[in-house]
Design a protein around this motif. Sequence first.
Motif, short mmCIF file in Angstrom:
data_model
loop_
_atom_site.label_atom_id
_atom_site.label_comp_id
_atom_site.label_asym_id
_atom_site.label_seq_id
_atom_site.Cartn_x
_atom_site.Cartn_y
_atom_site.Cartn_z
N HIS A 151 -13.70 -144.16 1.74
CA HIS A 151 -13.91 -145.42 2.45
C HIS A 151 -15.33 -145.97 2.27
O HIS A 151 -15.52 -147.12 1.88
N ASP A 152 -16.34 -145.14 2.54
CA ASP A 152 -17.74 -145.60 2.48
C ASP A 152 -18.13 -146.02 1.07
O ASP A 152 -18.84 -147.00 0.87
N GLU B 246 -16.46 -149.30 0.18
CA GLU B 246 -17.11 -150.37 0.95
C GLU B 246 -18.43 -150.77 0.27
O GLU B 246 -18.74 -151.96 0.13
#
Length: 218
Positions: free
Chosen positions: A205-206, A209
């Motif tokens: 996710h990070d 992103e």
Amino acid sequence: MTERIYIERHVLQGNKDMAKENSDRLRQHDILTLNFLSSPGAGKTTLLERVIDEMKSKYEIAVIEGDVATTLDSERIAAHGVHAVQINTHGACHLDAKMIAQALDRFDLAAVDLLIIENVGNLVCPAEFDLGEDLRVVMLSTTEGVDKVAKYPVVFQRADAVILNKTDLLPYIQFDVEQFKADVHRLNPDVPIFYVSALNGEGMHDWIEWLTAKVVKA
Ligand code: MG
Ligand code: ZN
């Protein structure tokens, strides 16, 4: 000895000029270009497959695959529905800007938002060859050992992001994550580090992103 040094400088200068041409061409089309580096088997292609699946609905992604031989990786990438061009270096251990210039002719650049170049698996000389990229991302996997950061400092010094892959194996091997972080930040104090398992998707996710924010700005 003097002549050998001269030739290396000459080669690197020629590459730099060509990299600038690539960069101008890519920026004209507002393409974010990423040069992705690691040693063989660290998991670059597996991570790329995840990036493509997460981002392809919103962004047009193009991939250049660098390998000494075979089209195995470009076939894996193309199976995810994006345009992949394979460069076989026939023994050369890095991609150079001229190879990229030729590969760029094969894409409809006007349609591309994100170009990812998977470099030849090698932590040494790819660090010296600019391809015209906006960002360099360097991946290490936990099974390679934490000492590789100190052993191959240049590639980590010049990274815009560092990814530690195969975090799913941490319970079974000796890899000191705190030491890794300290060693990376000693060489490159502000570089972001992402901890992922490309295999099971942990930590994606990070990283996605961060990458998405860069694509949006390009
Ligand atoms: Mg690969
Ligand atoms: Zn090389």
